[in-house]
Design an enzyme around this catalytic site. Structure first.
Site, PDB file in Angstrom:
ATOM      1  CG  MET A   1      20.445  -8.068 -49.202  1.00  0.00           C
ATOM      2  SD  MET A   1      21.521  -9.528 -49.259  1.00  0.00           S
ATOM      3  CE  MET A   1      21.736  -9.662 -51.016  1.00  0.00           C
TER       4      MET A   1
ATOM      5  CG  ASN B   1      27.908 -11.831 -44.323  1.00  0.00           C
ATOM      6  OD1 ASN B   1      26.732 -11.472 -44.229  1.00  0.00           O
ATOM      7  ND2 ASN B   1      28.450 -12.154 -45.482  1.00  0.00           N
TER       8      ASN B   1
ATOM      9  CG  HIS C   1      28.260 -15.549 -48.986  1.00  0.00           C
ATOM     10  ND1 HIS C   1      27.742 -14.444 -49.623  1.00  0.00           N
ATOM     11  CD2 HIS C   1      28.746 -16.359 -49.957  1.00  0.00           C
ATOM     12  CE1 HIS C   1      27.920 -14.573 -50.925  1.00  0.00           C
ATOM     13  NE2 HIS C   1      28.523 -15.735 -51.157  1.00  0.00           N
TER      14      HIS C   1
ATOM     15  CB  SER D   1      30.643 -19.387 -45.908  1.00  0.00           C
ATOM     16  OG  SER D   1      30.987 -20.270 -46.945  1.00  0.00           O
TER      17      SER D   1
ATOM     18  CG  ASP E   1      30.423 -12.086 -49.524  1.00  0.00           C
ATOM     19  OD1 ASP E   1      29.870 -11.771 -48.449  1.00  0.00           O
ATOM     20  OD2 ASP E   1      29.862 -11.988 -50.630  1.00  0.00           O
TER      21      ASP E   1
HETATM   22  C1  GRF Z   1      20.261 -15.982 -46.837  1.00  0.00           C
HETATM   23  O1  GRF Z   1      20.238 -17.022 -47.771  1.00  0.00           O
HETATM   24  C2  GRF Z   1      21.637 -15.463 -46.619  1.00  0.00           C
HETATM   25  O2  GRF Z   1      22.621 -16.438 -46.791  1.00  0.00           O
HETATM   26  C3  GRF Z   1      21.769 -14.429 -47.710  1.00  0.00           C
HETATM   27  O3  GRF Z   1      20.504 -13.835 -47.800  1.00  0.00           O
HETATM   28  C4  GRF Z   1      19.517 -14.763 -47.363  1.00  0.00           C
HETATM   29  C5  GRF Z   1      18.703 -14.078 -46.300  1.00  0.00           C
HETATM   30  O4  GRF Z   1      17.568 -14.788 -45.968  1.00  0.00           O
HETATM   31  N1  GRF Z   1      22.828 -13.492 -47.417  1.00  0.00           N
HETATM   32  P1  GRF Z   1      16.632 -14.321 -44.763  1.00  0.00           P
HETATM   33  O5  GRF Z   1      16.359 -12.838 -44.964  1.00  0.00           O
HETATM   34  O6  GRF Z   1      17.344 -14.609 -43.489  1.00  0.00           O
HETATM   35  O7  GRF Z   1      15.374 -15.128 -44.923  1.00  0.00           O
END
Ligand code: GRF
Length: 214
Positions: free
Chosen positions: A90, A107, A109, A136, A145
């Site tokens: 993040m 990545n 998303h 994606s 993104d």
């Molecule tokens: C996922 O839904 C991903 O698409 C988003 O954050 C979430 C991460 O989930 N960027 P995790 O930490 O892999 O459980």
């Protein structure tokens, strides 16, 4: 066998999906390190469960984003990482590191990009009464993104679906599609050339688009 790094900030369920697939030899690669910018991220527990080397690089301890990214880069270079997967990572990465690893860093998303870059994608989908939603997987560029899309997985949004059910369904798709794409990249069946995603042994143009009944 390709050397993979997975960058996380939270739960790490996608890290676990990749780790499981590696264990089952469904990915022609090995996770060489898990990097978390959050010291107590649950994903670090998952890393332990799979005996993966994990490194905490807490962004709040650095004076600038550049310094934070240099520290990440230090490990990626040291471990000679081939494929970097941002799986629920993040932090926005700047142009130095994204340029250096362009074509090597992907990545995940949770939206059908270019729809809904950034946060709160599930909420946006529900508020806009979208009929479909999805995920994606794209190469990372300096723009948030917005790098070249490799694959998307879509689902139908049911009316009156709660956000948590929708989120769980999105996770299910992620856990199937992400390991598949990581394997294709490790096998060099998918790569980036001149800013275009190439699918080897395939006449395909554009990106992979799969629909899931989850
Ligand atoms: C996922 O839904 C991903 O698409 C988003 O954050 C979430 C991460 O989930 N960027 P995790 O930490 O892999 O459980």
């Amino acid at each position: 066998m390709k050397k993979i790094a997975v960058l996380i900030s939270g739960s790490g369920s996608n890290l676990e999906a990749i780790a499981k697939a590696c264990e089952k030899n469904e990915i022609n690669g090995e996770i060489k390190c898990v990097i978390s910018n959050v010291p107590n991220a649950f994903g670090l527990e998952r890393a332990k469960k799979y005996n993966l080397r994990s490194i905490v690089i807490d962004h709040s301890l650095f004076d600038s984003r550049i310094e934070f990214e240099k520290e990440i880069d230090k490990y990626l270079s040291l471990l000679k990482i081939d494929v970097i997967v941002l799986a629920g990572f993040m932090r926005i990465l700047g142009k130095d590191i994204t340029n250096k690893y362009f074509g090597k860093m992907i990545n995940l998303h949770p939206s059908l990009l270019p729809l809904y870059p950034g946060l709160n994608t599930h909420l946006n989908v529900l508020q806009n009464k979208d009929k479909s939603h999805g995920i994606s997987i794209h190469y990372v560029s300096a723009e948030l993104d917005a790098g070249p899309i490799i694959a998307q997985g879509s689902i139908k949004v049911n009316s009156n679906q709660s956000i948590s059910v929708l989120e769980n369904r999105i996770h299910e798709v992620e856990h199937i599609l992400l390991p598949e794409i990581v394997n294709e990249i490790c096998n060099e069946n998918i790569y980036l050339k001149d800013n275009i995603v190439i699918f080897k042994n395939n006449e395909r143009s554009g990106h992979i688009l799969k629909h899931y009944d989850v």
